[in-house]
Design an enzyme around this catalytic site. Structure first.
Site, PDB file in Angstrom:
ATOM      1  CG  ASP A   9      -2.049   0.983   1.128  1.00 44.72           C
ATOM      2  OD1 ASP A   9      -2.049   1.789   0.188  1.00 44.72           O
ATOM      3  OD2 ASP A   9      -2.939   0.946   2.003  1.00 44.72           O
ATOM      4  CG  ASP A 102      -3.781   3.865  -2.640  1.00 47.23           C
ATOM      5  OD1 ASP A 102      -4.677   3.002  -2.753  1.00 47.23           O
ATOM      6  OD2 ASP A 102      -3.843   4.794  -1.811  1.00 47.23           O
ATOM      7  CD  GLU A 103      -5.833  -1.042  -0.469  1.00 50.25           C
ATOM      8  OE1 GLU A 103      -5.739  -1.937   0.385  1.00 50.25           O
ATOM      9  OE2 GLU A 103      -6.922  -0.526  -0.794  1.00 50.25           O
TER      10      GLU A 103
END
EC number: 2.7.7.7
Length: 396
Positions: A9, A102-103
């Site tokens: 992350d 963003d993961e």
């Protein structure tokens, strides 16, 4: 063989992107959002110390932290940097799932036969930082749930290894709010009977939990016990989503045409939000009675909000439909999609608009798409079998 699942992350992703572009933003409270009547899309850890959180009204955030600097945000830049990170990870990982902008989840099961799983993951994280300049946290464990919780606990710049025999020891003291699927309502329900830690939740009978909170009870109980068999899904990226409507009789009725277009936009926008997509390109297609077909498109700021998309679609249609000839078909396509955890355009919309869309989407999800609709789009039937979905593998 125990699975080895990594959750990676990017730390305060939007904030980190802005700091890459302007080093003077380092170390100060920073809010990414949409003005005084907008909401917080992201905030720095310096701002979080004052109680600022994502999805909070910007006005409230500034009351908590008046010295914070507010930046509107640049979703296109964030998308480009996310794509760069994706390429770095995808080049090395055997199986990668992109869960959001963003993961990332990685399945590196069996890697320890040739190379230490933790060492491999740590080196990959260092490569992301070196090639992009963006800070990243990760956790390595036996499944997606434990790894995701581990990443959250390790932030910022945390690198955790939670082997199978340490899972319960890691989870037990944490708040039940750390479990994915446990929202505010479920937390309040369980808190009222004294269930506040994961250990307490894990020790109660699963059937009792199911009777208390419904069908998700069993899944939440499994997660509390560190049980999650969900696979890491290989990453593919949807490039567009579209729908077309063919009229039973060719028409020149502008009111009907615009009503159908509004209904199509509402249908597609709901799907975008449900699957957590934002679009940057709107395309309108028309086909005349003589089968001549024309299209027109325009670039827009990333959004999935009906009101913004409807305005663009109607504007394109009016500029495209210039021949006073009957139409047999109209179509709408949204492309240039990016994944994200933000269901509508947090850079532009107000807290009131967020609440309205959240309420409408909840009703649609529970009772069906036609449970609540805009009057302008009522001409299109929700059960029309005309949706064209296009899935294309991510371009290298």
């Amino acid at each position: 063989m125990a699975r080895a699942i990594v959750h990676m992350d990017l730390d305060t992703f939007f904030v980190s992107c802005e700091r890459l572009n302007n080093s003077q933003l380092e170390g100060i409270p920073l809010i990414i959002g949409g003005g005084d009547r907008g909401v917080v899309a992201s905030c720095s850890y310096e701002a979080r110390r004052f109680g600022v959180r994502s999805a909070m009204p910007t006005a409230m955030a500034l009351k908590l932290c008046p010295q914070a600097k507010v930046i509107k945000g640049d979703m296109e830049r964030y998308s480009q940097l996310s794509h760069t990170v994706t390429e770095v990870i995808q080049e090395k990982a055997p199986i990668m799932e992109k869960a959001s902008i963003d993961e990332f989840y990685l399945d590196i099961t069996g890697m320890d036969r040739f190379y230490g799983c933790y060492q491999w993951t740590n080196e990959l994280a260092q490569r992301v930082v070196k090639e992009t300049g963006l800070p990243i946290s990760f956790a390595l464990s036996i499944n997606k749930t434990v790894s995701k919780i581990g990443t959250g606990e390790g932030k910022p710049k945390g690198h955790l290894d939670i082997p199978e025999d340490k899972v319960r020891h890691f989870l037990n003291p944490l708040s039940i709010q750390k479990i994915p699927m446990v929202g505010d309502v479920t937390f309040q329900t369980l808190s009222r009977i004294g269930i506040r830690t994961i250990q307490t939740l894990a020790e109660m009978p699963a059937e009792v939990l199911q009777r208390m909170i419904g069908k998700n009870g069993i899944e939440i109980w499994k997660k509390a016990n560190g049980i999650d068999h969900n696979p890491v899904e290989p990453y593919t990226e949807r490039k567009s989503i579209a729908t077309e409507h063919t009229f039973v009789q060719d028409t020149i009725d502008m009111a009907q045409l615009k009503s159908v277009l509004c209904g199509m936009v509402e249908k597609l926008a709901f799907q975008l939000r449900s699957e957590q997509w934002l679009t940057s390109t709107v395309v309108v297609k028309i086909r005349y009675a003589n089968f001549d077909t024309e299209t027109k498109q325009c670039k827009i700021q990333y959004t999935s909000a009906d009101h913004a998309l409807t305005q663009k679609v109607l504007s394109l249609f009016e500029s495209l439909y210039h021949r006073r000839m009957r139409l047999r078909l109209v179509g709408v396509r949204f492309s240039g999609l990016v994944r994200g955890t933000y269901q509508i355009d947090l850079f532009e919309d107000t807290q009131e608009m967020l609440s309205l869309y959240a309420a409408m989407d909840k009703m649609k999800s529970r009772y069906g798409f036609d449970a609540v609709m805009r009057c302008a789009g009522a001409a299109i039937k929700p059960n029309t079998k005309d949706v064209i979905l296009k899935r294309v593998k991510s371009e290298k």
